[in-house]
Enzyme design. Structure first.
Site, PDB file in Angstrom:
ATOM      1  N   HIS A  28       0.814  -1.212   0.000  1.00 37.14           N
ATOM      2  CA  HIS A  28       0.000   0.000   0.000  1.00 37.14           C
ATOM      3  C   HIS A  28       0.853   1.271   0.000  1.00 37.14           C
ATOM      4  CE1 HIS A  28      -4.210  -1.674   1.154  1.00 37.14           C
ATOM      5  NE2 HIS A  28      -3.571  -2.473   0.329  1.00 37.14           N
ATOM      6  N   HIS A  64      -1.389 -12.591  -2.278  1.00 33.84           N
ATOM      7  CA  HIS A  64      -2.442 -13.299  -1.543  1.00 33.84           C
ATOM      8  C   HIS A  64      -2.087 -14.750  -1.242  1.00 33.84           C
ATOM      9  CE1 HIS A  64      -5.536 -10.042  -2.848  1.00 33.84           C
ATOM     10  NE2 HIS A  64      -4.629  -9.590  -2.001  1.00 33.84           N
TER      11      HIS A  64
HETATM   12 FE1  HEB Z   1      -4.243  -7.705  -1.253  1.00 31.95          FE
HETATM   13  C1  HEB Z   1      -4.902  -8.400   2.041  1.00 31.95           C
HETATM   14  C2  HEB Z   1      -7.491  -6.896  -1.777  1.00 31.95           C
HETATM   15  C3  HEB Z   1      -3.495  -6.750  -4.492  1.00 31.95           C
HETATM   16  C4  HEB Z   1      -0.891  -8.383  -0.680  1.00 31.95           C
HETATM   17  N1  HEB Z   1      -5.861  -7.639  -0.077  1.00 31.95           N
HETATM   18  C5  HEB Z   1      -5.926  -7.919   1.246  1.00 31.95           C
HETATM   19  C6  HEB Z   1      -7.238  -7.692   1.694  1.00 31.95           C
HETATM   20  C7  HEB Z   1      -7.977  -7.318   0.631  1.00 31.95           C
HETATM   21  C8  HEB Z   1      -7.111  -7.266  -0.488  1.00 31.95           C
HETATM   22  C9  HEB Z   1      -9.457  -6.994   0.623  1.00 31.95           C
HETATM   23  C10 HEB Z   1      -7.712  -7.893   3.123  1.00 31.95           C
HETATM   24  C11 HEB Z   1      -7.375  -6.690   3.992  1.00 31.95           C
HETATM   25  C12 HEB Z   1      -7.866  -6.952   5.386  1.00 31.95           C
HETATM   26  O1  HEB Z   1      -7.046  -7.090   6.301  1.00 31.95           O
HETATM   27  O2  HEB Z   1      -9.098  -7.028   5.559  1.00 31.95           O
HETATM   28  N2  HEB Z   1      -5.293  -6.963  -2.828  1.00 31.95           N
HETATM   29  C13 HEB Z   1      -6.614  -6.731  -2.853  1.00 31.95           C
HETATM   30  C14 HEB Z   1      -6.995  -6.280  -4.163  1.00 31.95           C
HETATM   31  C15 HEB Z   1      -5.883  -6.228  -4.919  1.00 31.95           C
HETATM   32  C16 HEB Z   1      -4.799  -6.676  -4.063  1.00 31.95           C
HETATM   33  C17 HEB Z   1      -8.401  -5.952  -4.585  1.00 31.95           C
HETATM   34  C18 HEB Z   1      -5.741  -5.795  -6.370  1.00 31.95           C
HETATM   35  C19 HEB Z   1      -6.307  -6.707  -7.313  1.00 31.95           C
HETATM   36  N3  HEB Z   1      -2.518  -7.569  -2.348  1.00 31.95           N
HETATM   37  C20 HEB Z   1      -2.429  -7.121  -3.628  1.00 31.95           C
HETATM   38  C21 HEB Z   1      -1.059  -7.077  -4.021  1.00 31.95           C
HETATM   39  C22 HEB Z   1      -0.318  -7.530  -2.969  1.00 31.95           C
HETATM   40  C23 HEB Z   1      -1.254  -7.842  -1.928  1.00 31.95           C
HETATM   41  C24 HEB Z   1      -0.566  -6.606  -5.372  1.00 31.95           C
HETATM   42  C25 HEB Z   1       1.159  -7.687  -2.836  1.00 31.95           C
HETATM   43  C26 HEB Z   1       1.960  -7.982  -3.786  1.00 31.95           C
HETATM   44  N4  HEB Z   1      -3.108  -8.287   0.403  1.00 31.95           N
HETATM   45  C27 HEB Z   1      -1.774  -8.619   0.380  1.00 31.95           C
HETATM   46  C28 HEB Z   1      -1.421  -9.239   1.631  1.00 31.95           C
HETATM   47  C29 HEB Z   1      -2.579  -9.267   2.424  1.00 31.95           C
HETATM   48  C30 HEB Z   1      -3.609  -8.635   1.616  1.00 31.95           C
HETATM   49  C31 HEB Z   1      -0.061  -9.781   1.989  1.00 31.95           C
HETATM   50  C32 HEB Z   1      -2.761  -9.890   3.798  1.00 31.95           C
HETATM   51  C33 HEB Z   1      -2.604  -8.869   4.906  1.00 31.95           C
HETATM   52  C34 HEB Z   1      -2.747  -9.514   6.274  1.00 31.95           C
HETATM   53  O3  HEB Z   1      -2.698 -10.738   6.398  1.00 31.95           O
HETATM   54  O4  HEB Z   1      -2.935  -8.761   7.242  1.00 31.95           O
END
Ligand code: HEB
Length: 721
Positions: A95, A263
């Site tokens: 982020h 993921h």
């Molecule tokens: Fe992620 C977590 C959505 C891309 C790495 N994710 C997460 C969550 C959600 C999401 C709703 C849960 C939060 C809470 O704590 O409740 N993603 C999403 C979307 C997209 C994404 C719609 C566009 C397609 N991711 C992404 C990327 C990366 C990531 C590009 C790197 C390379 N995530 C992640 C991790 C986690 C999440 C390592 C777990 C955290 C904890 O365990 O605390």
């Protein structure tokens, strides 16, 4: 449907340059900006602090060991899911980096903005306040040797490594800032995504997403996990993903690798309806000390946490890297269900017991895994599916793609590789780093020889100044891309941009090339313009030298990802009195925006506009704003004539308020033409005050010197060699 045009808006409505800002969101916030008036910096480290030097003295391995230990050092006030903070820190780093957008280069990880409003309170950044606070003891220990911005990304890397994931490298060098960056346009909506703000792309229609925005709703990093506007349609989600990830410089393969790779780790949090939690940090009570989204400690202890509102892990092994994400995605059919917090999410139908996930607090309990609508897009959208199936069948390909895409994600806004610090900078040059071969400084003889050759080449001052400006002024301090180094002005796409007057540019560059001798093209283009500025100053009676520092290299077309330079094309360049199409912001806003990207102050912006006008640097060689009877001489005539009360200005009716004529008040005789970008230096009270200084008797030489200093700054912008 994706418009590459910054500031173009589907609605056609005019807006404020920076949209809705912190003061609009939190009118009651402490007004610290009154203490930064008159150029006072909020940075306690001071002007002389050399972060690179401090970083280079860091005990990097000790820091990484401390971070590794932190991953499993669960704190009672915010216990780690599965006893491991790794996934949480990966989300924090993602982020931090994921706000980057290609169109203006703003956002991204490079200044640690996640610490400040609005980002610290975006719904999508929910609970990342805890992640940063878990890091505080380590930040405190290593102090000035590691910035928050660098720490966020390094922590993400260590988290991936500590769970067996692939990492491509790490470069430090992100210097912290100490105030919110107010130059970033995040949108105009008056509601956050979780307050029912509409999606920016109409789910039923192919509407444009206003550039430079790269998120689908206010307060999101990218797309709504529940689907566009909460509509759980994986195909529409794919459309949103493609648009937003493209604006973050990611293609389909990178998008799939990043999302699936990310993921592989961790879980989503949606144990309770979100109205059972306190508000975001920026609006919360003082005794919470900067925390938001809180509930009772025993609720937290039981894992009753709501962040996104979605609940569950993606895989049965949420703290180990592997191929389970794709295995489950393709093994099962999924049905749409609601989380305890009410969010729509997808659950495997009849999962085998070994494909269930452990409970985040009690590993002996098994709970169902889930997919978000965005995850389902990786299976349901045909182009994504092809890539997903390949990754499912080839783990090594996923490892490689994820590691590289993660590295790009986290370093995309750092500019040239020369800015990276530390022992883990990968040796390989990557095309998105805009590599430029090292140049070498030319000898004094080469410099003086070229200067006299170019000045007697028959090319005009205007032509030489324009070529140098075209080359250098692409620089943007937001992501440190562009600039004269590399001489990419002679390559596609820059050599074809309308603002650069392509035919004239090709002719001028051809002459420069023929005469440059031992100089690199990049140096010769800058030196040609610099020599022309010096001559223009001499012609106006000022005995000055304009500094030149050589050593730039020339990049080849193979070293240039041409498409990635498209967003650097100016849609408006007030310095050259150029406007491609009318914008959703005022044309003078575009000048300020460009000056900001060039890293200029108000006086620097003013002297550059005034000087470039009298030198004849306008795109299309228009006469707008050329307020002088002796064009080609470096004088303050622009300011003198702009403020002359003998002239009265009127709009040209057909121009939509973009063009003006200035006539003699007494005789009515037309004297000048100008644009908004010119007249703003007389109409805006603050710019007028600056213009007055430069129009004053006795300040003629000051104007010339200040112009030269600002010119020199732009010519050297983007050089880290
Ligand atoms: Fe992620 C977590 C959505 C891309 C790495 N994710 C997460 C969550 C959600 C999401 C709703 C849960 C939060 C809470 O704590 O409740 N993603 C999403 C979307 C997209 C994404 C719609 C566009 C397609 N991711 C992404 C990327 C990366 C990531 C590009 C790197 C390379 N995530 C992640 C991790 C986690 C999440 C390592 C777990 C955290 C904890 O365990 O605390």
């Amino acid at each position: 449907q994706i418009s590459g045009c910054p500031f173009s808006s589907a609605s056609g409505k005019q807006r404020k340059l920076t949209g809705r800002g912190n003061a609009d969101w939190w009118p009651d916030a402490l007004q610290l900006d009154i203490l930064t008036q008159n150029g006072k910096s909020p940075d306690p480290m001071g002007q002389d602090f050399d972060y690179a030097e401090a970083f280079n003295a860091l005990d990097y391995n000790a820091l990484k060991a401390d971070l590794t230990a932190l991953m499993t050092d669960s704190q009672p006030w915010w216990p780690a899911d599965y006893g491991n903070y790794g996934p949480f820190f990966i989300r924090m780093a993602w982020h931090a980096a994921g706000t980057y957008r290609t169109s203006d280069g703003r956002g991204g990880a490079s200044s640690g903005q996640q610490r400040f409003a609005p980002l610290n309170s975006w719904p999508d950044n929910g609970n990342l306040d805890k992640a940063r606070r878990l890091l505080w003891p380590i930040k405190q220990k290593y102090g000035k040797h590691i910035s928050w911005a660098d720490l966020f990304i390094l922590t993400g890397n260590v988290a991936i490594e500590s769970m067996g994931g692939p990492v491509f490298g790490y470069g430090g060098g992100r210097k912290d800032v100490f105030a919110p960056e107010t130059d970033i346009y995040w949108g105009t909506e008056e509601m956050w995504v979780d307050q029912g703000a509409g999606t920016r792309i109409d789910p039923d229609k192919q509407l444009d997403l206003e550039s430079p925005l790269a998120a689908i709703q206010m307060g999101l990093i990218y797309v709504n996990p529940e689907g566009p506007g909460g509509n759980p349609d994986p195909l529409l989600s794919a459309r949103d993903m493609r648009m937003t990830f493209e604006r973050m410089a990611m293609n389909d393969e990178e998008t799939v690798a990043l999302t699936a790779g990310g993921h592989a780790f961790g879980k989503a949090h949606g144990a309770k309806p979100s109205d059972t939690f306190r508000g975001a940090p920026e609006s919360e009570a003082m005794e919470l000390m900067g925390f938001g989204w809180l509930n009772d400690q025993d609720e937290i202890n039981q894992g009753h946490i709501t962040t996104s509102g979605i609940e569950g892990a993606w895989t049965p092994n949420p703290t180990a890297w592997g191929g389970d994400y794709f295995r489950l995605l393709f093994k099962y059919d999924f049905e749409l269900v609601h989380s305890p917090a009410g969010a729509q999410q997808w659950q495997p139908i009849n999962p085998d017991p070994e494909d269930m996930a452990p409970d985040a607090r009690d590993p002996s309990r098994k709970v169902p895994t889930m997919m978000t609508t965005a995850d389902m897009a990786l299976k349901m959208a045909p182009e994504y599916r092809k890539i997903s199936e390949r990754f499912r069948d080839d783990q090594a390909a996923l490892d490689n793609a994820f590691a590289r895409a993660w590295f790009k994600l986290c370093h995309r806004d750092m500019g040239p590789k020369a800015r990276y610090l530390g022992p883990e900078v990968p040796a390989e040059d990557l095309i998105w780093q805009d590599p430029v071969p090292a140049g070498s400084a030319p000898s004094d003889n080469d410099v003086s020889g070229f200067k006299s050759a170019i000045l007697s080449s028959g090319l005009s001052t205007a032509e030489l100044v324009k070529a140098a400006w075209a080359s250098a002024s692409t620089y943007r301090q937001s992501d440190h891309r562009g600039g004269a180094n590399g001489a990419r002005v002679r390559l596609a796409p820059q050599n074809g941009w309308a603002v650069n007057d392509p035919e004239e540019l090709t002719r001028v560059l051809g002459r420069i090339d023929a005469l440059r001798g031992n100089l690199s093209m990049a140096d010769a283009i800058v030196l040609a313009g610099t020599a022309a500025v010096e001559k223009a100053a001499h012609d106006a009676g000022f005995d000055v030298t304009v500094p030149f520092a050589g050593g730039r290299g020339d990049a080849s077309a193979e070293q240039t990802d041409a498409d990635s330079f498209d967003p650097l094309e100016p849609q408006a360049d007030g310095f050259r009195n150029y406007l491609k199409t009318k914008m959703s912001v005022k044309t003078e806003d575009m000048l300020v925006d460009r000056a900001n990207l060039l890293g200029l102050s108000i006086p620097e912006m003013a002297v550059l506009v005034a000087g470039l006008r009298v030198l004849g640097a306008n795109a299309g060689n228009s006469k707008h704003g050329v307020l002088t009877d002796r064009p080609g001489q470096l004088t303050n005539d622009f300011f003198v004539n702009l403020l002359d009360m003998k002239t009265a200005w009127k709009t040209v009716d057909t121009s939509g308020d973009e063009e003006f004529v200035g006539s003699d008040r007494a005789s009515g005789e037309q004297r000048w033409t100008a644009t908004r970008t010119d007249l703003v230096f007389g109409s805006n009270s603050q710019l007028r005050a600056v213009s007055e200084v430069y129009a004053e008797r006795g300040n003629e030489a000051k104007f010339v010197n200040d112009f030269i200093a600002a010119w020199n700054k732009v010519m050297n912008a983007g050089r880290f060699d």
